[in-house]
Scaffold this motif. Structure first.
Motif, PDB file in Angstrom:
ATOM      1  N   SER A  30       0.860  -1.173   0.000  1.00 20.22           N
ATOM      2  CA  SER A  30       0.000   0.000   0.000  1.00 20.22           C
ATOM      3  C   SER A  30       0.902   1.230   0.000  1.00 20.22           C
ATOM      4  CB  SER A  30      -0.912  -0.005   1.225  1.00 20.22           C
ATOM      5  OG  SER A  30      -0.130   0.029   2.393  1.00 20.22           O
ATOM      6  N   PRO A  31       0.428   2.342  -0.528  1.00 20.93           N
ATOM      7  CA  PRO A  31       1.286   3.524  -0.620  1.00 20.93           C
ATOM      8  C   PRO A  31       1.534   4.168   0.744  1.00 20.93           C
ATOM      9  CG  PRO A  31      -0.916   4.035  -1.405  1.00 20.93           C
ATOM     10  CD  PRO A  31      -0.879   2.565  -1.098  1.00 20.93           C
ATOM     11  N   VAL A  32       2.459   3.580   1.495  1.00 20.75           N
ATOM     12  CA  VAL A  32       2.812   4.059   2.817  1.00 20.75           C
ATOM     13  C   VAL A  32       4.281   4.467   2.780  1.00 20.75           C
ATOM     14  CG1 VAL A  32       3.074   3.403   5.235  1.00 20.75           C
ATOM     15  CG2 VAL A  32       1.166   2.517   3.912  1.00 20.75           C
ATOM     16  N   ALA A  33       4.612   5.611   3.367  1.00 16.98           N
ATOM     17  CA  ALA A  33       6.000   6.060   3.405  1.00 16.98           C
ATOM     18  C   ALA A  33       6.767   5.227   4.422  1.00 16.98           C
ATOM     19  CB  ALA A  33       6.071   7.536   3.768  1.00 16.98           C
ATOM     20  N   LEU A  34       7.840   4.595   3.963  1.00 15.66           N
ATOM     21  CA  LEU A  34       8.713   3.820   4.827  1.00 15.66           C
ATOM     22  C   LEU A  34      10.125   4.334   4.650  1.00 15.66           C
ATOM     23  CD1 LEU A  34       7.586   0.178   3.973  1.00 15.66           C
ATOM     24  CD2 LEU A  34       6.972   1.483   5.978  1.00 15.66           C
ATOM     25  N   GLY A  35      10.963   4.063   5.599  1.00 17.13           N
ATOM     26  CA  GLY A  35      12.376   4.305   5.395  1.00 17.13           C
ATOM     27  C   GLY A  35      12.892   5.563   6.046  1.00 17.13           C
ATOM     28  N   VAL A  36      14.193   5.682   5.943  1.00 17.06           N
ATOM     29  CA  VAL A  36      14.890   6.844   6.434  1.00 17.06           C
ATOM     30  C   VAL A  36      15.765   7.359   5.319  1.00 17.06           C
ATOM     31  CG1 VAL A  36      14.874   6.144   8.859  1.00 17.06           C
ATOM     32  CG2 VAL A  36      16.726   5.388   7.382  1.00 17.06           C
ATOM     33  N   LYS A  37      16.028   8.632   5.314  1.00 22.75           N
ATOM     34  CA  LYS A  37      16.829   9.241   4.263  1.00 22.75           C
ATOM     35  C   LYS A  37      18.279   9.273   4.711  1.00 22.75           C
ATOM     36  CE  LYS A  37      17.341  11.558   0.414  1.00 22.75           C
ATOM     37  NZ  LYS A  37      17.287  10.924  -0.851  1.00 22.75           N
ATOM     38  N   ILE A  38      19.131   8.555   3.985  1.00 19.54           N
ATOM     39  CA  ILE A  38      20.563   8.564   4.237  1.00 19.54           C
ATOM     40  C   ILE A  38      21.265   8.642   2.890  1.00 19.54           C
ATOM     41  CG2 ILE A  38      20.435   7.289   6.412  1.00 19.54           C
ATOM     42  CD1 ILE A  38      21.202   4.781   4.897  1.00 19.54           C
ATOM     43  N   PRO A  39      22.494   9.118   2.842  1.00 16.54           N
ATOM     44  CA  PRO A  39      23.224   9.171   1.571  1.00 16.54           C
ATOM     45  C   PRO A  39      23.473   7.750   1.058  1.00 16.54           C
ATOM     46  CG  PRO A  39      24.340  10.478   3.263  1.00 16.54           C
ATOM     47  CD  PRO A  39      23.248   9.716   3.946  1.00 16.54           C
ATOM     48  N   THR A  40      23.166   7.517  -0.215  1.00 16.15           N
ATOM     49  CA  THR A  40      23.306   6.179  -0.773  1.00 16.15           C
ATOM     50  C   THR A  40      24.051   6.207  -2.103  1.00 16.15           C
ATOM     51  OG1 THR A  40      21.198   6.299  -1.961  1.00 16.15           O
ATOM     52  CG2 THR A  40      21.146   5.394   0.284  1.00 16.15           C
ATOM     53  N   VAL A  41      24.481   5.018  -2.531  1.00 15.55           N
ATOM     54  CA  VAL A  41      25.138   4.839  -3.815  1.00 15.55           C
ATOM     55  C   VAL A  41      24.521   3.636  -4.513  1.00 15.55           C
ATOM     56  CG1 VAL A  41      27.353   5.832  -3.100  1.00 15.55           C
ATOM     57  CG2 VAL A  41      26.961   3.390  -2.830  1.00 15.55           C
ATOM     58  N   ALA A  42      24.810   3.522  -5.796  1.00 13.10           N
ATOM     59  CA  ALA A  42      24.396   2.360  -6.574  1.00 13.10           C
ATOM     60  C   ALA A  42      25.643   1.542  -6.904  1.00 13.10           C
ATOM     61  CB  ALA A  42      23.695   2.799  -7.850  1.00 13.10           C
ATOM     62  N   TYR A  94      15.982   0.188   3.163  1.00 11.00           N
ATOM     63  CA  TYR A  94      16.082  -0.964   2.277  1.00 11.00           C
ATOM     64  C   TYR A  94      16.746  -0.557   0.970  1.00 11.00           C
ATOM     65  CZ  TYR A  94      12.959  -3.593   5.296  1.00 11.00           C
ATOM     66  OH  TYR A  94      12.424  -4.254   6.362  1.00 11.00           O
ATOM     67  N   ALA A  95      17.501  -1.472   0.392  1.00 15.77           N
ATOM     68  CA  ALA A  95      18.095  -1.287  -0.933  1.00 15.77           C
ATOM     69  C   ALA A  95      17.358  -2.206  -1.911  1.00 15.77           C
ATOM     70  CB  ALA A  95      19.576  -1.631  -0.912  1.00 15.77           C
ATOM     71  N   THR A  96      17.452  -1.889  -3.187  1.00 19.61           N
ATOM     72  CA  THR A  96      16.879  -2.737  -4.223  1.00 19.61           C
ATOM     73  C   THR A  96      18.013  -3.436  -4.953  1.00 19.61           C
ATOM     74  OG1 THR A  96      15.029  -1.225  -4.510  1.00 19.61           O
ATOM     75  CG2 THR A  96      15.441  -2.786  -6.293  1.00 19.61           C
ATOM     76  N   VAL A  97      17.955  -4.753  -4.983  1.00 19.25           N
ATOM     77  CA  VAL A  97      18.966  -5.563  -5.665  1.00 19.25           C
ATOM     78  C   VAL A  97      18.301  -6.262  -6.842  1.00 19.25           C
ATOM     79  CG1 VAL A  97      20.543  -7.527  -5.470  1.00 19.25           C
ATOM     80  CG2 VAL A  97      20.269  -5.954  -3.554  1.00 19.25           C
ATOM     81  N   VAL A  98      18.930  -6.146  -8.007  1.00 23.65           N
ATOM     82  CA  VAL A  98      18.459  -6.844  -9.199  1.00 23.65           C
ATOM     83  C   VAL A  98      19.589  -7.754  -9.659  1.00 23.65           C
ATOM     84  CG1 VAL A  98      17.629  -6.613 -11.560  1.00 23.65           C
ATOM     85  CG2 VAL A  98      16.987  -4.903  -9.851  1.00 23.65           C
ATOM     86  N   LEU A  99      19.285  -9.044  -9.783  1.00 24.74           N
ATOM     87  CA  LEU A  99      20.240 -10.022 -10.301  1.00 24.74           C
ATOM     88  C   LEU A  99      19.755 -10.480 -11.665  1.00 24.74           C
ATOM     89  CD1 LEU A  99      20.654 -12.223  -7.088  1.00 24.74           C
ATOM     90  CD2 LEU A  99      22.225 -10.462  -7.917  1.00 24.74           C
TER      91      LEU A  99
END
Length: 148
Positions: A30-42, A94-99
């Protein structure tokens, strides 16, 4: 009628900016805001495995292979998409991983794309994938070949 002053407008923008900097959106059921904002990389990594796509894919579909928490785990033809976090990351990040499993001549090229890795964990993440996943799976595949 009282019109907003320039000071009020700036204050409202500051509040909105602070709110947008402190949270990030993560897709959920459901469209619920989750997470925390931190500096990230790919991250982007590639590794060759001496095995057909189907065998490598079947190894990665065993969820217990990963020492992480999953938000979701999606399997499609020659592709795995995961929304997950390492246990030592901020609790709601959370991060998104695509294999992607790409067949080559007698081998499989595994392409890993990971978005949302905390900047301070980038090198650790690369090391983890290389040592704890890629090399261990290659060792497993060698044992299977020797015993097969």
């Amino acid at each position: 009628m009282i019109l907003p002053t320039k000071a009020m407008t700036t204050q409202e923008l500051t509040v909105k900016r602070k709110l947008s900097e402190n949270t990030s959106q993560v897709q959920a059921s459901s469209p619920v805001a989750l997470g925390v904002k931190i500096p990230t990389v790919a991250l982007h990594m590639m590794e060759l495995f001496d095995t057909p796509v189907e065998q490598l894919y079947s190894i990665f579909t065993v969820k217990d292979i990963f020492s992480v928490e999953f938000l979701y785990f999606q399997l499609t033809n020659k592709k795995i998409v995961m929304k997950w976090r390492c246990r030592n990351w901020p609790e709601e990040h959370y991060a998104t991983v695509v294999l992607n499993f790409v067949p080559t001549l007698g081998q499989t090229e595994l392409q890993l794309d990971c978005k949302g890795v905390p900047v301070c964990k980038e090198e650790n993440m690369k090391f983890c994938w290389q040592k704890q996943h890629f090399e261990e799976i290659k060792g497993l595949l060698q044992l299977t070949t020797l015993n097969g």
